[in-house]
Every structure is written in structure tokens, then in C-alpha cells.
Design a protein around this motif. Structure first.
Motif, PDB file in Angstrom:
ATOM      1  N   SER A  31       2.965  -4.205  -3.351  1.00 46.41           N
ATOM      2  CA  SER A  31       2.171  -3.038  -3.754  1.00 46.41           C
ATOM      3  C   SER A  31       3.046  -2.026  -4.481  1.00 46.41           C
ATOM      4  O   SER A  31       2.587  -1.356  -5.409  1.00 46.41           O
ATOM      5  CB  SER A  31       1.490  -2.394  -2.550  1.00 46.41           C
ATOM      6  OG  SER A  31       2.457  -1.956  -1.606  1.00 46.41           O
ATOM      7  N   THR A  32       4.313  -1.928  -4.089  1.00 48.06           N
ATOM      8  CA  THR A  32       5.222  -0.983  -4.755  1.00 48.06           C
ATOM      9  C   THR A  32       5.436  -1.367  -6.218  1.00 48.06           C
ATOM     10  O   THR A  32       5.597  -0.492  -7.066  1.00 48.06           O
ATOM     11  CB  THR A  32       6.583  -0.907  -4.033  1.00 48.06           C
ATOM     12  OG1 THR A  32       7.097  -2.240  -3.889  1.00 48.06           O
ATOM     13  CG2 THR A  32       6.446  -0.271  -2.664  1.00 48.06           C
ATOM     14  N   ASP A  33       5.403  -2.663  -6.521  1.00 44.31           N
ATOM     15  CA  ASP A  33       5.527  -3.110  -7.910  1.00 44.31           C
ATOM     16  C   ASP A  33       4.282  -2.721  -8.711  1.00 44.31           C
ATOM     17  O   ASP A  33       4.376  -2.366  -9.880  1.00 44.31           O
ATOM     18  CB  ASP A  33       5.740  -4.620  -7.984  1.00 44.31           C
ATOM     19  CG  ASP A  33       7.083  -5.048  -7.440  1.00 44.31           C
ATOM     20  OD1 ASP A  33       8.017  -4.214  -7.379  1.00 44.31           O
ATOM     21  OD2 ASP A  33       7.211  -6.228  -7.060  1.00 44.31           O
ATOM     22  N   LEU A  65      -3.135   4.484  -2.520  1.00 44.56           N
ATOM     23  CA  LEU A  65      -2.297   4.472  -1.331  1.00 44.56           C
ATOM     24  C   LEU A  65      -2.580   5.756  -0.554  1.00 44.56           C
ATOM     25  O   LEU A  65      -2.412   6.859  -1.076  1.00 44.56           O
ATOM     26  CB  LEU A  65      -0.820   4.405  -1.725  1.00 44.56           C
ATOM     27  CG  LEU A  65       0.198   4.380  -0.602  1.00 44.56           C
ATOM     28  CD1 LEU A  65       0.026   3.140   0.270  1.00 44.56           C
ATOM     29  CD2 LEU A  65       1.603   4.435  -1.174  1.00 44.56           C
ATOM     30  N   THR A  66      -3.034   5.629   0.681  1.00 45.87           N
ATOM     31  CA  THR A  66      -3.418   6.798   1.476  1.00 45.87           C
ATOM     32  C   THR A  66      -2.203   7.434   2.140  1.00 45.87           C
ATOM     33  O   THR A  66      -1.111   6.858   2.167  1.00 45.87           O
ATOM     34  CB  THR A  66      -4.430   6.418   2.575  1.00 45.87           C
ATOM     35  OG1 THR A  66      -3.750   5.629   3.560  1.00 45.87           O
ATOM     36  CG2 THR A  66      -5.615   5.659   2.012  1.00 45.87           C
ATOM     37  N   SER A  67      -2.407   8.593   2.727  1.00 46.08           N
ATOM     38  CA  SER A  67      -1.334   9.283   3.451  1.00 46.08           C
ATOM     39  C   SER A  67      -0.937   8.521   4.712  1.00 46.08           C
ATOM     40  O   SER A  67       0.145   8.742   5.253  1.00 46.08           O
ATOM     41  CB  SER A  67      -1.773  10.706   3.810  1.00 46.08           C
ATOM     42  OG  SER A  67      -2.948  10.674   4.590  1.00 46.08           O
ATOM     43  N   ASN A  68      -1.804   7.607   5.169  1.00 45.62           N
ATOM     44  CA  ASN A  68      -1.490   6.752   6.331  1.00 45.62           C
ATOM     45  C   ASN A  68      -0.868   5.425   5.917  1.00 45.62           C
ATOM     46  O   ASN A  68      -0.809   4.480   6.708  1.00 45.62           O
ATOM     47  CB  ASN A  68      -2.757   6.488   7.164  1.00 45.62           C
ATOM     48  CG  ASN A  68      -3.257   7.726   7.837  1.00 45.62           C
ATOM     49  OD1 ASN A  68      -2.469   8.596   8.194  1.00 45.62           O
ATOM     50  ND2 ASN A  68      -4.565   7.815   8.001  1.00 45.62           N
ATOM     51  N   ASP A  69      -0.453   5.337   4.645  1.00 45.15           N
ATOM     52  CA  ASP A  69       0.202   4.146   4.108  1.00 45.15           C
ATOM     53  C   ASP A  69      -0.713   2.912   4.101  1.00 45.15           C
ATOM     54  O   ASP A  69      -0.277   1.796   4.319  1.00 45.15           O
ATOM     55  CB  ASP A  69       1.503   3.851   4.854  1.00 45.15           C
ATOM     56  CG  ASP A  69       2.526   3.153   3.969  1.00 45.15           C
ATOM     57  OD1 ASP A  69       2.491   3.369   2.740  1.00 45.15           O
ATOM     58  OD2 ASP A  69       3.326   2.381   4.504  1.00 45.15           O
ATOM     59  N   LYS A  70      -2.002   3.124   3.865  1.00 44.32           N
ATOM     60  CA  LYS A  70      -2.987   2.043   3.745  1.00 44.32           C
ATOM     61  C   LYS A  70      -3.443   1.976   2.292  1.00 44.32           C
ATOM     62  O   LYS A  70      -3.386   2.968   1.565  1.00 44.32           O
ATOM     63  CB  LYS A  70      -4.206   2.297   4.638  1.00 44.32           C
ATOM     64  CG  LYS A  70      -3.880   2.497   6.103  1.00 44.32           C
ATOM     65  CD  LYS A  70      -3.436   1.231   6.735  1.00 44.32           C
ATOM     66  CE  LYS A  70      -3.186   1.464   8.212  1.00 44.32           C
ATOM     67  NZ  LYS A  70      -2.612   0.330   8.852  1.00 44.32           N
ATOM     68  N   LEU A  71      -3.917   0.813   1.878  1.00 48.48           N
ATOM     69  CA  LEU A  71      -4.460   0.651   0.533  1.00 48.48           C
ATOM     70  C   LEU A  71      -5.974   0.639   0.576  1.00 48.48           C
ATOM     71  O   LEU A  71      -6.575  -0.005   1.432  1.00 48.48           O
ATOM     72  CB  LEU A  71      -3.967  -0.663  -0.081  1.00 48.48           C
ATOM     73  CG  LEU A  71      -2.490  -0.734  -0.405  1.00 48.48           C
ATOM     74  CD1 LEU A  71      -2.132  -2.142  -0.868  1.00 48.48           C
ATOM     75  CD2 LEU A  71      -2.113   0.275  -1.473  1.00 48.48           C
ATOM     76  N   ILE A  72      -6.585   1.350  -0.379  1.00 50.41           N
ATOM     77  CA  ILE A  72      -8.044   1.375  -0.495  1.00 50.41           C
ATOM     78  C   ILE A  72      -8.402   1.029  -1.942  1.00 50.41           C
ATOM     79  O   ILE A  72      -7.863   1.632  -2.872  1.00 50.41           O
ATOM     80  CB  ILE A  72      -8.618   2.760  -0.139  1.00 50.41           C
ATOM     81  CG1 ILE A  72      -8.329   3.085   1.314  1.00 50.41           C
ATOM     82  CG2 ILE A  72     -10.118   2.804  -0.419  1.00 50.41           C
ATOM     83  CD1 ILE A  72      -8.805   4.466   1.733  1.00 50.41           C
TER      84      ILE A  72
END
Length: 60
Positions: free
Chosen positions: A27-29, A50-57
């Protein structure tokens, strides 16, 4: 078994593993240090966030 590391634009490394398994990218790429990415697909725009809780939406 580890997959070859793919660099941005390196479709050969992705294609080599895609036939055996789904392509895998970090995901960082994709996000390149940002928190949001817009993806065009079949004329529609999707937002990967990328959410503040380190989740992807992913939203349309």
C-alpha cells in the motif's frame, strides 16, 4: 516462496507472478507517502484512503 519485488512501472515482475497468484503490491508503494489515491476503472473514479487508524477504505 517469496515473490519478486516489483518497482513502479515494472509490469514484467507483476505479470510473472500474476499467473500463479494475484499480483501483490505494498500500500505504501501505491500511496507514495500520501493518504489518498484516486483509481480510474471503466470510466469511474474510486478513492483509496488510509484512515487515522491505519486501515484502507475504497469508495466509489
Amino acid at each position: 516462496m517469496t515473490e519478486p519485488a516489483a518497482t513502479p512501472g515494472d509490469t514484467a515482475a507483476i505479470s510473472a507472478t500474476a499467473s500463479q497468484d494475484a499480483a501483490r503490491v505494498q500500500s505504501t508503494d501505491l500511496l507514495r507517502g500520501g493518504r489518498e489515491l484516486l483509481i480510474q476503472h471503466n470510466g469511474d473514479t474510486y478513492r483509496l484512503r488510509l484512515t487515522s487508524n491505519d486501515k484502507l477504505i475504497l469508495t466509489k
